[in-house]
Design a protein around this motif. Structure first.
Motif, PDB file in Angstrom:
ATOM      1  N   ARG A 150     -14.000  -5.295 -42.976  1.00  0.00           N
ATOM      2  CA  ARG A 150     -13.567  -4.743 -41.699  1.00  0.00           C
ATOM      3  C   ARG A 150     -13.438  -3.215 -41.714  1.00  0.00           C
ATOM      4  NH1 ARG A 150      -8.294  -6.085 -41.521  1.00  0.00           N
ATOM      5  NH2 ARG A 150      -8.014  -6.004 -39.264  1.00  0.00           N
ATOM      6  N   THR A 151     -12.826  -2.673 -42.761  1.00  0.00           N
ATOM      7  CA  THR A 151     -12.528  -1.241 -42.758  1.00  0.00           C
ATOM      8  C   THR A 151     -13.777  -0.385 -42.959  1.00  0.00           C
ATOM      9  OG1 THR A 151     -12.053  -1.261 -45.131  1.00  0.00           O
ATOM     10  CG2 THR A 151     -10.196  -1.617 -43.624  1.00  0.00           C
ATOM     11  N   VAL A 272      -5.054  -4.080 -43.101  1.00  0.00           N
ATOM     12  CA  VAL A 272      -5.288  -2.924 -42.243  1.00  0.00           C
ATOM     13  C   VAL A 272      -5.035  -3.323 -40.797  1.00  0.00           C
ATOM     14  CG1 VAL A 272      -6.946  -1.177 -41.508  1.00  0.00           C
ATOM     15  CG2 VAL A 272      -7.003  -2.051 -43.855  1.00  0.00           C
ATOM     16  N   LEU A 277      -8.173   0.207 -37.038  1.00  0.00           N
ATOM     17  CA  LEU A 277      -9.610  -0.050 -37.043  1.00  0.00           C
ATOM     18  C   LEU A 277     -10.245   0.392 -35.730  1.00  0.00           C
ATOM     19  CD1 LEU A 277      -9.958  -3.535 -38.753  1.00  0.00           C
ATOM     20  CD2 LEU A 277     -10.289  -1.272 -39.742  1.00  0.00           C
ATOM     21  N   PRO A 296     -12.230   4.759 -45.120  1.00  0.00           N
ATOM     22  CA  PRO A 296     -11.823   3.350 -45.034  1.00  0.00           C
ATOM     23  C   PRO A 296     -10.684   2.969 -45.971  1.00  0.00           C
ATOM     24  CG  PRO A 296     -14.207   3.552 -45.103  1.00  0.00           C
ATOM     25  CD  PRO A 296     -13.654   4.906 -45.429  1.00  0.00           C
ATOM     26  N   LEU A 299      -7.620   5.513 -44.117  1.00  0.00           N
ATOM     27  CA  LEU A 299      -7.604   5.677 -42.662  1.00  0.00           C
ATOM     28  C   LEU A 299      -7.102   7.056 -42.257  1.00  0.00           C
ATOM     29  CD1 LEU A 299      -8.737   3.389 -40.860  1.00  0.00           C
ATOM     30  CD2 LEU A 299      -7.910   2.557 -43.069  1.00  0.00           C
TER      31      LEU A 299
END
Length: 372
Positions: A150-151, A272, A277, A296, A299
């Motif tokens: 995802r990140t 996260v 995101l 990532p 952040l």
């Protein structure tokens, strides 16, 4: 727990191309004519229509070798261009139309439902994406990958960014396509699913709301394909040049293998928040590879080269194992130096081209690789 794999994962690509006038660069509703031209040839099974008649999609075969993947992309872009030329048009690998357009919807019950349900948002979806499929051994492995990549996904939007113009104006974004795409209710980042059962339960709950018609409208940034045993990553703009598409595919395959190994090793899923995101995705769309991106791992904003170096380092072992590391590194360095599709479009405009000329120049770039 799954046993370690030793087979190279296959990868396939879907590209959505814009059909434009060879005279003015304006989008033209030519998909039916192009598909009719291709019918009876091998390309007839490769090309498909999209929601709007100003677009054409093709899909490569799943392959293990990225050189073979590039050959297919070049071939089908060239074939799409040939059939478009036969009906008075061109194809351009542009993720949005630089020129103003009121798109024409293709016929079909599903498209009619989508247009009625999403109204103006559906009319706005003349956008070209690049969807990358990577093979997985099971839904459990696939969901483990989804939860862990995802990140990293916003960086793929930055790499592929190829949509700075919208309805005749410079948007200030490198990937405005992603901003338009995120207007759909199921599109964008997602919370971790936990396991395959959790993923399928989430999809059922979303469909039970009645807002979506079918599984094909689950527009997560990455999802399990409902047609193939693959993870399908959907964050990229269609790329102006085939080498950028191959870079995106290499990095996605590297991410899938890296995170599958992390799952097999029992590593925990990074926690996260979805809000962060969304901010990372916005920043990637705004900057592309020209400005700051969110690292990532933290952040927090960093120069684009630093964020992309982190992606390369994260996937290095997997890329080396498939023989893709040197290609990925070289293409990424070239992208940072020369710029991707968004920078190329703006550079052509700064040279004094009208937007229609920019479109026609990008159409030549789209298909010239197939003629070299």
């Amino acid at each position: 727990m799954a046993q370690p794999r030793h087979r190279t994962r296959t990868v396939g690509v879907e590209e959505e191309l814009l059909l434009v006038s060879s005279r003015t660069g304006e989008p033209l509703a030519l998909s039916s004519a192009v598909l009719a031209s291709a019918a009876g040839e091998e390309a007839g099974d490769v090309f498909e229509k999209e929601l709007h008649q100003e677009q054409l999609e093709f899909a490569t075969r799943p392959v293990a070798d990225l050189g073979a993947l590039r050959d297919e992309i070049v071939r089908w872009r060239g074939e799409a261009g040939r059939h478009a030329e036969g009906v008075g048009g061109q194809v351009a690998a542009l993720a949005t139309s630089p020129l103003p357009v009121r798109p024409s919807r293709n016929l079909g019950r599903r498209y009619r439902w989508l247009a009625e349900r999403f109204a103006l948002t559906a009319d706005e979806q003349l956008t070209g994406g690049c969807h990358v499929h990577v093979s997985v051994e099971s839904d459990d492995e696939g969901v483990a990958v989804l939860d862990r990549i995802r990140t990293w996904l916003p960086l793929l939007t930055a790499i592929s960014a190829n949509s700075p113009y919208w309805q005749g104006e410079d948007t200030g974004y490198a990937s405005y396509r992603s901003r338009v795409w995120y207007r759909l209710p199921s599109a964008g980042p997602y919370e971790p699913f936990g396991d395959a059962a959790g993923y399928h339960a989430r999809v059922r709950d979303m469909l039970d709301t009645g807002v979506l018609r079918d599984q094909g409208m689950i527009y997560f940034d990455a999802r399990l394909s409902h047609n193939f045993p693959t993870v399908e990553v959907r964050v990229a703009d269609v790329c102006l040049e085939p080498d950028t598409t191959v870079l995106v595919a290499a990095l996605i395959r590297g991410l899938v293998e890296t995170e599958a190994r992390a799952w097999r090793a029992g590593e925990v899923v990074p926690r996260v928040p979805l809000d962060l995101l969304r901010l990372a995705a916005w920043q990637a769309a705004r900057s592309g590879t020209e400005g700051p991106l969110l690292d990532p791992r933290t952040l927090r904003p960093v120069p684009p080269a630093a964020a992309l170096d982190a992606l390369l380092a994260h996937t290095e072992a997997a890329l080396r194992d498939t023989g893709d590391l040197d290609r990925a590194r070289a293409t990424l360095e070239d992208l940072l130096t020369r710029g991707g599709g968004a920078r190329r479009q703006r550079a052509l405009r700064e040279e004094g081209m009208e937007l229609g000329e920019v479109v026609r120049a990008c159409a030549r770039i789209t298909t010239d690789a197939g003629r070299s």
